[in-house]
Design a protein around this motif. Structure first.
Motif, PDB file in Angstrom:
ATOM      1  N   VAL A  41       0.853  -1.197   0.000  1.00 18.83           N
ATOM      2  CA  VAL A  41       0.000   0.000   0.000  1.00 18.83           C
ATOM      3  C   VAL A  41       0.884   1.240   0.000  1.00 18.83           C
ATOM      4  O   VAL A  41       1.716   1.431   0.889  1.00 18.83           O
ATOM      5  CB  VAL A  41      -0.944   0.008   1.229  1.00 18.83           C
ATOM      6  N   LYS A  42       0.691   2.105  -0.996  1.00 16.61           N
ATOM      7  CA  LYS A  42       1.530   3.301  -1.128  1.00 16.61           C
ATOM      8  C   LYS A  42       0.903   4.530  -0.468  1.00 16.61           C
ATOM      9  O   LYS A  42       1.595   5.389   0.052  1.00 16.61           O
ATOM     10  CB  LYS A  42       1.772   3.589  -2.620  1.00 16.61           C
ATOM     11  N   ASP A  43      -0.430   4.604  -0.516  1.00 14.70           N
ATOM     12  CA  ASP A  43      -1.123   5.764   0.039  1.00 14.70           C
ATOM     13  C   ASP A  43      -0.972   5.801   1.562  1.00 14.70           C
ATOM     14  O   ASP A  43      -1.338   4.856   2.264  1.00 14.70           O
ATOM     15  CB  ASP A  43      -2.614   5.697  -0.335  1.00 14.70           C
ATOM     16  N   GLY A  44      -0.430   6.910   2.085  1.00 15.99           N
ATOM     17  CA  GLY A  44      -0.155   7.019   3.515  1.00 15.99           C
ATOM     18  C   GLY A  44      -1.393   6.940   4.383  1.00 15.99           C
ATOM     19  O   GLY A  44      -1.405   6.250   5.404  1.00 15.99           O
ATOM     20  N   ALA A  45      -2.442   7.640   3.980  1.00 17.51           N
ATOM     21  CA  ALA A  45      -3.678   7.648   4.763  1.00 17.51           C
ATOM     22  C   ALA A  45      -4.317   6.261   4.794  1.00 17.51           C
ATOM     23  O   ALA A  45      -4.798   5.798   5.843  1.00 17.51           O
ATOM     24  CB  ALA A  45      -4.661   8.666   4.178  1.00 17.51           C
ATOM     25  N   GLU A  46      -4.315   5.603   3.645  1.00 18.12           N
ATOM     26  CA  GLU A  46      -4.888   4.260   3.574  1.00 18.12           C
ATOM     27  C   GLU A  46      -4.075   3.284   4.421  1.00 18.12           C
ATOM     28  O   GLU A  46      -4.626   2.417   5.098  1.00 18.12           O
ATOM     29  CB  GLU A  46      -4.918   3.786   2.117  1.00 18.12           C
ATOM     30  N   LYS A  47      -2.747   3.434   4.377  1.00 14.30           N
ATOM     31  CA  LYS A  47      -1.892   2.550   5.168  1.00 14.30           C
ATOM     32  C   LYS A  47      -2.137   2.745   6.656  1.00 14.30           C
ATOM     33  O   LYS A  47      -2.208   1.767   7.422  1.00 14.30           O
ATOM     34  CB  LYS A  47      -0.421   2.812   4.827  1.00 14.30           C
ATOM     35  N   THR A  48      -2.303   3.979   7.086  1.00 15.94           N
ATOM     36  CA  THR A  48      -2.583   4.276   8.503  1.00 15.94           C
ATOM     37  C   THR A  48      -3.912   3.663   8.923  1.00 15.94           C
ATOM     38  O   THR A  48      -4.039   3.077  10.009  1.00 15.94           O
ATOM     39  CB  THR A  48      -2.623   5.792   8.740  1.00 15.94           C
ATOM     40  N   LYS A  49      -4.901   3.773   8.042  1.00 15.11           N
ATOM     41  CA  LYS A  49      -6.234   3.224   8.322  1.00 15.11           C
ATOM     42  C   LYS A  49      -6.175   1.704   8.460  1.00 15.11           C
ATOM     43  O   LYS A  49      -6.742   1.127   9.402  1.00 15.11           O
ATOM     44  CB  LYS A  49      -7.189   3.611   7.193  1.00 15.11           C
ATOM     45  N   LEU A  50      -5.468   1.053   7.540  1.00 14.53           N
ATOM     46  CA  LEU A  50      -5.380  -0.408   7.571  1.00 14.53           C
ATOM     47  C   LEU A  50      -4.554  -0.888   8.755  1.00 14.53           C
ATOM     48  O   LEU A  50      -4.851  -1.925   9.352  1.00 14.53           O
ATOM     49  CB  LEU A  50      -4.782  -0.918   6.270  1.00 14.53           C
ATOM     50  N   ARG A  51      -3.502  -0.108   9.106  1.00 16.36           N
ATOM     51  CA  ARG A  51      -2.685  -0.493  10.256  1.00 16.36           C
ATOM     52  C   ARG A  51      -3.507  -0.423  11.549  1.00 16.36           C
ATOM     53  O   ARG A  51      -3.380  -1.279  12.426  1.00 16.36           O
ATOM     54  CB  ARG A  51      -1.460   0.416  10.350  1.00 16.36           C
ATOM     55  N   ALA A  52      -4.363   0.591  11.643  1.00 16.45           N
ATOM     56  CA  ALA A  52      -5.230   0.713  12.818  1.00 16.45           C
ATOM     57  C   ALA A  52      -6.215  -0.449  12.885  1.00 16.45           C
ATOM     58  O   ALA A  52      -6.489  -1.001  13.953  1.00 16.45           O
ATOM     59  CB  ALA A  52      -5.978   2.045  12.773  1.00 16.45           C
ATOM     60  N   ARG A  53      -6.738  -0.841  11.711  1.00 20.48           N
ATOM     61  CA  ARG A  53      -7.682  -1.959  11.668  1.00 20.48           C
ATOM     62  C   ARG A  53      -6.975  -3.253  12.083  1.00 20.48           C
ATOM     63  O   ARG A  53      -7.545  -4.067  12.815  1.00 20.48           O
ATOM     64  CB  ARG A  53      -8.249  -2.114  10.266  1.00 20.48           C
ATOM     65  N   ALA A  54      -5.734  -3.428  11.604  1.00 19.95           N
ATOM     66  CA  ALA A  54      -4.972  -4.617  11.982  1.00 19.95           C
ATOM     67  C   ALA A  54      -4.761  -4.648  13.493  1.00 19.95           C
ATOM     68  O   ALA A  54      -4.842  -5.711  14.117  1.00 19.95           O
ATOM     69  CB  ALA A  54      -3.636  -4.640  11.253  1.00 19.95           C
ATOM     70  N   GLY A  55      -4.506  -3.474  14.072  1.00 25.10           N
ATOM     71  CA  GLY A  55      -4.332  -3.384  15.524  1.00 25.10           C
ATOM     72  C   GLY A  55      -5.581  -3.823  16.271  1.00 25.10           C
ATOM     73  O   GLY A  55      -5.504  -4.490  17.313  1.00 25.10           O
ATOM     74  N   GLN A  56      -6.752  -3.459  15.746  1.00 27.55           N
ATOM     75  CA  GLN A  56      -8.009  -3.869  16.369  1.00 27.55           C
ATOM     76  C   GLN A  56      -8.177  -5.385  16.314  1.00 27.55           C
ATOM     77  O   GLN A  56      -8.629  -6.006  17.288  1.00 27.55           O
ATOM     78  CB  GLN A  56      -9.180  -3.172  15.668  1.00 27.55           C
ATOM     79  N   TYR A  57      -7.805  -5.953  15.174  1.00 25.86           N
ATOM     80  CA  TYR A  57      -7.909  -7.411  15.050  1.00 25.86           C
ATOM     81  C   TYR A  57      -6.936  -8.111  15.995  1.00 25.86           C
ATOM     82  O   TYR A  57      -7.262  -9.147  16.586  1.00 25.86           O
ATOM     83  CB  TYR A  57      -7.637  -7.845  13.611  1.00 25.86           C
ATOM     84  N   VAL A  58      -5.724  -7.563  16.126  1.00 27.92           N
ATOM     85  CA  VAL A  58      -4.740  -8.142  17.044  1.00 27.92           C
ATOM     86  C   VAL A  58      -5.277  -8.105  18.472  1.00 27.92           C
ATOM     87  O   VAL A  58      -5.165  -9.090  19.228  1.00 27.92           O
ATOM     88  CB  VAL A  58      -3.400  -7.388  16.957  1.00 27.92           C
ATOM     89  N   GLU A  59      -5.881  -6.984  18.833  1.00 29.31           N
ATOM     90  CA  GLU A  59      -6.450  -6.843  20.182  1.00 29.31           C
ATOM     91  C   GLU A  59      -7.548  -7.874  20.424  1.00 29.31           C
ATOM     92  O   GLU A  59      -7.613  -8.507  21.481  1.00 29.31           O
ATOM     93  CB  GLU A  59      -7.001  -5.427  20.364  1.00 29.31           C
TER      94      GLU A  59
END
Length: 233
Positions: A41-59
């Protein structure tokens, strides 16, 4: 990314159904796929959004891990059968006899990704025959994978079984999943059976006129482990 989403959706569904051990496996696989996809993923905003979602799944996966551990500790009864390579005496009536003791099951759910080829469907048929013989089961739910040969025989054979079981007053529901990993059989009387190889633990017979071709109790088996868990309702 689509595969990660599919597996994480499966994880959430299993989570809601309180099937925590299976849910955890899907969460872990889906999270890894999501993290791998993030690298492209190259788009910074999209990457931040997906990283946050991954964090929720990890939690949530951490919470599910704790619930799975509690579920295992709360299991009232566990029995394990170890089938050795080449051994005999393990037909379905022998293996599954304990689940029909006491309260008889009315419905059965089978999760097995490999009820696809002819011999695998035949094994599932033998299992259904066992349920017919005991005479209390009215509903069977099979979840399996799709045969990638694309010749339509899998659906054709399974639909023929649907029709025939109906004549024995048993309804067979079939769903297909491309993310299924579990090999588990659940009986509504509280028994859960986990089989390493699913129902497909028999070796091929030596020939059509060899001992074990007809009598599955005389058929040699692959090595596998079968775990029986009794979970009071």
């Amino acid at each position: 990314m689509e595969r990660a989403a599919s597996i994480l959706t499966r994880a959430a569904d299993l989570d809601k159904a309180h099937r925590y051990s299976e849910s955890l496996i899907c969460y872990q696989e889906g999270i890894q796929l999501l993290l791998d996809a993030l690298k492209d993923v190259k788009d910074g905003a999209e990457k931040t959004k997906l990283r946050a979602r991954a964090g929720q799944y990890v939690e949530r996966a951490e919470a599910v891990k704790s619930l799975a551990r509690q579920e295992k500790e709360a299991t009232a009864q566990h029995h394990q059968v170890v089938i050795e390579e080449g051994s005999v005496g393990h037909d379905y009536p022998n293996v599954f006899s304990r689940v029909f003791q006491g309260k008889k099951p009315l419905s059965v759910e089978v999760d097995d990704a490999y009820v696809r080829s002819n011999h695998q469907i035949t094994n599932f048929l033998r299992f259904c025959e066992l349920l017919v013989r005991f005479g209390t089961v009215t509903t069977i739910r099979l979840q399996t994978g799709v045969d990638d040969r694309g010749d339509g025989q899998q659906q054709q054979h399974l639909q023929a079984l649907v029709k025939d079981l109906a004549t024995h007053h048993i309804t067979l529901h079939i769903t297909y999943s491309d993310t299924l990993h579990d090999r588990e059989i659940r009986f509504d009387n509280g028994w859960v059976v986990k089989i390493g190889r699913g129902l497909d633990y028999f070796k091929a017979p030596k020939g059509r006129f060899s001992v074990g071709f007809c009598d599955m109790n005389l058929r040699a088996c692959h090595a596998t482990t079968i775990d029986f868990y009794f979970r009071p309702k």
